[in-house]
Design an enzyme around this catalytic site. Structure first.
Site, short mmCIF file in Angstrom:
data_model
loop_
_atom_site.label_atom_id
_atom_site.label_comp_id
_atom_site.label_asym_id
_atom_site.label_seq_id
_atom_site.Cartn_x
_atom_site.Cartn_y
_atom_site.Cartn_z
N LYS A 38 27.98 -42.09 90.35
CA LYS A 38 27.32 -42.12 89.04
C LYS A 38 26.53 -40.82 88.83
CE LYS A 38 23.25 -44.47 90.99
NZ LYS A 38 22.57 -45.78 91.14
N ARG A 136 16.32 -56.17 87.06
CA ARG A 136 16.69 -55.00 86.28
C ARG A 136 18.02 -55.37 85.64
NH1 ARG A 136 17.56 -49.41 89.59
NH2 ARG A 136 19.61 -50.37 89.72
N HIS A 168 22.10 -56.02 93.74
CA HIS A 168 21.47 -54.76 94.18
C HIS A 168 20.08 -55.08 94.73
CE1 HIS A 168 21.25 -50.47 94.43
NE2 HIS A 168 20.46 -50.27 93.39
N ARG A 224 28.22 -50.11 99.15
CA ARG A 224 28.17 -49.34 97.91
C ARG A 224 27.18 -48.18 98.04
NH1 ARG A 224 26.60 -53.76 95.35
NH2 ARG A 224 24.62 -52.79 94.87
N TYR A 267 2.82 -15.29 85.52
CA TYR A 267 1.90 -15.72 84.45
C TYR A 267 0.57 -16.22 85.02
CZ TYR A 267 5.83 -15.76 81.12
OH TYR A 267 6.89 -15.44 80.33
N CYS A 314 8.41 -19.68 86.57
CA CYS A 314 8.61 -19.48 85.12
C CYS A 314 9.90 -20.15 84.68
CB CYS A 314 8.65 -17.99 84.81
SG CYS A 314 7.28 -17.08 85.54
N MET A 315 10.24 -20.01 83.43
CA MET A 315 11.46 -20.64 82.92
C MET A 315 12.70 -20.11 83.62
SD MET A 315 12.92 -20.89 79.02
CE MET A 315 11.47 -21.70 78.37
N ASP A 316 12.70 -18.81 83.91
CA ASP A 316 13.92 -18.15 84.37
C ASP A 316 13.82 -17.57 85.77
OD1 ASP A 316 14.67 -18.37 81.59
OD2 ASP A 316 13.35 -16.64 81.29
C1 LIG Z 1 22.77 -46.20 92.49
C2 LIG Z 1 23.30 -47.49 92.96
C3 LIG Z 1 23.82 -47.62 94.27
C4 LIG Z 1 23.70 -46.54 95.31
O1 LIG Z 1 22.36 -46.51 95.79
P1 LIG Z 1 21.94 -45.49 96.94
O2 LIG Z 1 20.53 -45.86 97.23
O3 LIG Z 1 22.07 -44.13 96.38
O4 LIG Z 1 22.85 -45.72 98.08
C5 LIG Z 1 24.43 -48.81 94.60
N1 LIG Z 1 24.49 -49.83 93.72
C6 LIG Z 1 23.97 -49.76 92.47
C7 LIG Z 1 24.07 -50.92 91.57
C8 LIG Z 1 23.34 -48.59 92.07
O5 LIG Z 1 22.82 -48.52 90.84
#
Ligand SMILES: *Cc1c(COP(=O)(O)O)cnc(C)c1O
Length: 382
Positions: A38, A136, A168, A224, A267, A314-316
């Protein structure tokens, strides 16, 4: 680096991705690995990282949005892809047409997927995301019976194929936290409840990186991991788990010059030269992803040595103090902002009061991405 090299870039080591996936596979045991790519693979490049992860034995890829999934498909990746966070008006038809598995968290999501499936004339592959305590994303307790009822109907009419159920964790980075076991038990309860509706997923998954590496009992059918694929330890204070950081953020020295004692640098002149000295100008600033609050607090690696950043970011650009420049740093030299080794992104995270996840998501703007290692070297935006 040659003169054709960009001034500021992230170097993405795809061999390190492969190594990290192999580490994760070992921890996963019999369970499959879904590499989470992601957010453009945590700012590492989803297509290239996805390919490298699959080549190293990841079975599937996970993303947040349908758009992210479609980009992987457009690049020719045909492995299973799960997309788990979309609004009810997302383009589910496109996801179904591209054989993207859709994570649903509500009746409204599931309804929208079913409508799209009928419109496309294909069965949608659906994963139930159940909320077991993170509060969530995921189906809430209260809506769960309605979701199961609808899912059963949709499976019966073959609008939907029920592939997996997942959840999760809220405390995976504290492997002995009691809420982890509460969430596991709630996931098992959710599975049992689904059975009462004749619904049996092919796969169950729960573990992110931290749980994959520390709680093998939670591997279920698939793990995951995200951050560990990128070589960063999900529990940095405990162990690096033999992971190899994938991203190096670097720039080329743009200018080396003398500054006289008493002169201020950058700056606001927050740094005044205490002696005659030599400074190097690094053409990376907050527009490129060097957070301004790091001004005067970080070190930059050039050759064998680390040099302190002086004055404001700075920005750059930012400036480092070379002292008498005994190493002979000169224009064009490579300056490491963070990467594997002692300039680990965790240092920036500690200074900023954040986590390394956010640090690697930071390079942007003019930073060009370069891939090294297998498969072939490639270059793309950022
Ligand atoms: C981002 C995410 C993960 C991966 O989590 P990590 O802590 O980077 O391993 C797994 N499952 C879901 C639903 C996530 O949003």
């Amino acid at each position: 680096m040659s003169s054709a090299d960009p001034q500021v870039e992230t170097v993405i080591d795809l061999d390190a991705v492969a190594h990290n996936v192999r580490v994760l596979r070992e921890h996963a045991g019999e369970a499959a690995v879904m590499a989470v790519v992601k957010a453009d693979a945590y700012n590492h490049g989803a297509v290239q990282v996805g390919r490298a992860a699959l080549a190293a034995g990841a079975a599937e890829l996970g993303v947040t949005t349908i758009d992210e999934a479609l980009q992987l498909r457009a690049a020719g990746i045909d492995a299973p892809i799960l997309s788990w966070l979309n609004t009810s008006d997302a383009d589910y038809a496109a996801a179904i047409a591209a054989d993207v598995e859709i994570g649903v968290s509500s009746v409204a999501h599931l309804d929208a997927v079913a409508r799209a499936a009928r419109a496309v004339g294909r069965t949608a592959t659906v994963t139930l995301k159940v909320d077991t305590g993170l509060n969530r994303n995921g189906v809430s307790d209260t809506e769960y019976p309605q979701v199961l009822e609808l899912l059963q109907r949709l499976v019966d009419e073959q609008a939907v194929h029920f592939r997996a159920m997942f959840s999760h964790l809220a405390h995976a980075d504290q492997p002995r936290h009691p809420v982890i076991d509460v969430q596991r038990d709630r996931l098992l309860d959710a599975l049992a409840a689904a059975k009462e509706y004749r619904l049996q997923p092919e796969l169950v998954h729960l573990a992110n990186s931290a749980a994959t590496l520390t709680r093998p009992d939670l591997a279920f059918d698939m793990v995951r991991p995200g951050i560990a694929v990128y070589g960063l330890s999900p529990i940095p204070e405990a162990s690096d788990f033999d992971l190899r950081p994938v991203m190096t953020f670097r720039a080329r020295v743009a200018l080396v010059k003398r500054v006289a004692a008493g002169e201020g640098v950058s700056y606001g002149h927050e740094w005044i030269a205490p002696r005659d000295t030599t400074v190097a100008l690094i053409p990376a600033g907050y527009a490129d992803g060097v957070p301004r609050p790091l001004g005067g607090r970080i070190a930059v690696g050039i050759g064998e040595a680390n040099y302190p950043n002086i004055g404001r970011v700075c920005m750059d650009q930012l400036v480092v103090d070379l002292g008498d420049n005994p190493a002979g740093v000169c224009e064009g030299d490579t300056a490491i902002l963070f990467g594997p080794g002692d300039l680990h992104p965790q240092r920036w995270a500690d200074l900023l009061g954040t986590i390394h996840y956010e640090v690697v998501c930071s390079p942007r703007g003019r930073a060009v991405r370069r891939y090294v290692g297998d498969p072939a070297q490639q270059r793309g935006p950022r």
